[in-house]
Scaffold this motif. Structure first.
Motif, PDB file in Angstrom:
ATOM      1  N   SER A  96      -9.119  35.782 -17.642  1.00 38.49           N
ATOM      2  CA  SER A  96      -7.802  35.435 -18.144  1.00 38.49           C
ATOM      3  C   SER A  96      -7.414  34.033 -17.698  1.00 38.49           C
ATOM      4  O   SER A  96      -7.521  33.699 -16.519  1.00 38.49           O
ATOM      5  N   PHE A  97      -6.986  33.188 -18.647  1.00 37.31           N
ATOM      6  CA  PHE A  97      -6.616  31.809 -18.368  1.00 37.31           C
ATOM      7  C   PHE A  97      -5.259  31.509 -18.987  1.00 37.31           C
ATOM      8  O   PHE A  97      -4.836  32.188 -19.925  1.00 37.31           O
ATOM      9  N   LEU A  98      -4.604  30.459 -18.512  1.00 35.42           N
ATOM     10  CA  LEU A  98      -3.330  30.055 -19.093  1.00 35.42           C
ATOM     11  C   LEU A  98      -3.564  29.425 -20.471  1.00 35.42           C
ATOM     12  O   LEU A  98      -4.508  28.658 -20.673  1.00 35.42           O
ATOM     13  N   PHE A  99      -2.701  29.765 -21.409  1.00 32.05           N
ATOM     14  CA  PHE A  99      -2.744  29.173 -22.752  1.00 32.05           C
ATOM     15  C   PHE A  99      -1.445  28.415 -22.992  1.00 32.05           C
ATOM     16  O   PHE A  99      -0.364  28.897 -22.648  1.00 32.05           O
ATOM     17  N   SER A 100      -1.543  27.258 -23.609  1.00 30.45           N
ATOM     18  CA  SER A 100      -0.382  26.431 -23.889  1.00 30.45           C
ATOM     19  C   SER A 100      -0.507  25.831 -25.276  1.00 30.45           C
ATOM     20  O   SER A 100      -1.592  25.432 -25.698  1.00 30.45           O
ATOM     21  N   CYS A 101       0.595  25.752 -25.962  1.00 31.21           N
ATOM     22  CA  CYS A 101       0.603  25.163 -27.302  1.00 31.21           C
ATOM     23  C   CYS A 101       1.997  24.654 -27.598  1.00 31.21           C
ATOM     24  O   CYS A 101       2.983  25.358 -27.375  1.00 31.21           O
ATOM     25  N   GLU A 102       2.129  23.402 -28.088  1.00 34.58           N
ATOM     26  CA  GLU A 102       3.436  22.867 -28.483  1.00 34.58           C
ATOM     27  C   GLU A 102       3.449  22.585 -29.970  1.00 34.58           C
ATOM     28  O   GLU A 102       2.556  21.932 -30.504  1.00 34.58           O
TER      29      GLU A 102
END
Lengths: 161, 161, 161, 161, 161
Positions: free
Chosen positions: C21-27
């Motif tokens: 499990s990893f951090l996901f980021s999207c703008e």
């Protein structure tokens, strides 16, 4: 980043437990601004958990911020406090907290505002069981590891030896 | 679209772990705008996770947007940042995040606004255990597959060999 | 209405998996209004899931409705789109989605408004493992049933034969 | 603070159960301000649980606080009441409660306001099963511990002997 | 009040299932005010579940209450309806429902307001598997109990004999 096997202790060996669940209720106001959820004097193999579910302004709440703070033990064995809810009758009169589970003792305090604020939740009582062996090998190495754990474990023992 | 067996690692072989849970507290403001949740110097078999639970404006919060950002590792092993909360005292003074679990190190930062903002959560400490065999066949093929995994696994090893 | 054994695949045989499990980021904004979460080119036994956690208006968001739409595959193997969040800076600047898990590929799109909107989540990578036998009987009938499943299973195979 | 093995009873021996799930509906108003969720007269091995999911103002709700209270048993076997929702049509017309599960009998009451308020949820029916042995050792000690439990167990027996 | 072993059916014997998960989308408006989620004509061992995730006002929503109602079967085998969301563009433009899972057939209806309202969720398809024996004793008594269950089980059989 991480393997999600951290939840695996929930089900696997070596420690098994039974769990009973009851309704928990607490009202905080300027008259009675805090409440402590205790371990009780019952059988020593029982552990008490408070699973916070909702924080809710009650009838007569004023137009003010009502901040509810929770006090419990951190990983260093120290008691710390943290606000967990900020409610306002004109904006957010209640909140659902999911399953925020804390081990007794836990103190709930009305840190700002005059309430009334009600905290609902579940009072969970766990009975610790002895280790059960699902597999018959590798257990010795496993137990060796467990013996390293007490270094960070709180005073009250959790596992029967 | 997907089989829901992706959670199956939580319980099944080959990796078992034990998990302790403590209260986590952090206050962010213009004076102290960030906090890093560290792994600690403890025994190497322990892993530290931060399970974010609530983000909450504190007493004295102004009428402004308060944006809280979290920084942790993405799947490529790079550190990335993402806003996870946007609170306003007149509109949304707090939020409950469910069980948003991140592996240390995790940095929480007040990216916009002056706070104070408090982040509550659980500090989870996992003890990795060795593989336990529930079944006695197919294990060799299973282990062969595990050896392919380190290619995407972050530097810090998670499984004892 | 239903037995709750539908979650049982999560833990039981025959398919086991490991999960990272990893951090996901999207703008998303009017400049970059969509983002596609891909499967990657990695080892074929890896599956990528996006667990959406929060959708959050960023600094500079206007007083307008910001609608975020997700596109993924339905049960007929067709790509469909559905709005999952409608945020407004004066009313609901963010939302916590719980654990909304979708298998790659997933496209996130800003369908209305100009943002910026950030989507946080966890990028889950599952390694499929071979069947493990917990019980030694009834397995043959069980496997017969599994062979009926590919009729509704998407093209990409999920289980190793 | 705590080992997360308290959930382990959910899956492990010694007690197994089957669970059916149905839609639950209840409307509260000034005309019918309360509803009691009963155990039913069915087979004695069945247990009924109410999993509260949403509380929602209905058409025609006035501009007033609507407080919904739940009454169920606490850990001392006493019936207690606690407000779990405070809704206002101009501010918070509904709330999602997650999975707030209570054992029958449970009474829902409109404590303030005139509604209408609808409570949705799942009616869970559990069939208690006998102990199943996953491991063949340590069971005797395990059962000894279980015999300590009835001291805090409510009157209605839960396990078949 | 209750032992939390009611979830234990999720994982334990005797019934195992496999579960596939797909994106679900549905838009309700005054033109198309309802949608029925059906079982499909597929293989008889497949069961279809709708896990509701978000309810969200779409572009062009008016300043009015939009009430979404769900219709499904209660524990008596009767079809009942219950409002699960009340949204207003100026106050609560969307809601996250957690994991509200219902077995097909389920009808979603726009009971008040003109929308558009979008409902997102997961379409879960479960394949029932035969009993697997984790333990070899006590099973006969266990099966005796299961035979009492059909009295409350809906018409469509769930377990293969």
């Amino acid at each position: 980043m991480s393997f999600r096997d951290d939840d695996s202790s929930d089900i696997g060996p070596p420690v098994q437990s039974k769990l009973e669940s009851f309704l928990f209720s607490c009202e905080l106001s300027s008259k009675v601004p805090f409440y402590t959820f205790q371990d009780g004097d019952d059988e020593e193999d029982l552990e008490h958990f408070l699973e916070l579910r909702t924080v809710c302004l009650g009838e007569g709440a004023k137009e003010e911020s009502n901040v509810v703070e929770v006090t419990a033990m951190n990983h260093q064995g120290k008691t710390i406090s943290v606000p967990i809810a900020n409610l306002h009758i004109k904006c957010l009169p209640m909140v659902s907290l999911g399953e925020f589970e804390l081990k007794a003792p836990v103190t709930l305090r009305l840190k700002a505002g005059t309430g009334p604020v009600t905290v609902s939740g579940l009072h969970l009582i766990a009975l610790q069981a002895v280790d059960s062996d699902l597999s018959e090998d590798d257990e010795e190495e496993d137990e060796d590891e467990e013996e390293e754990l007490p270094a960070i474990k709180p005073a009250k023992k959790k596992q029967k030896q």
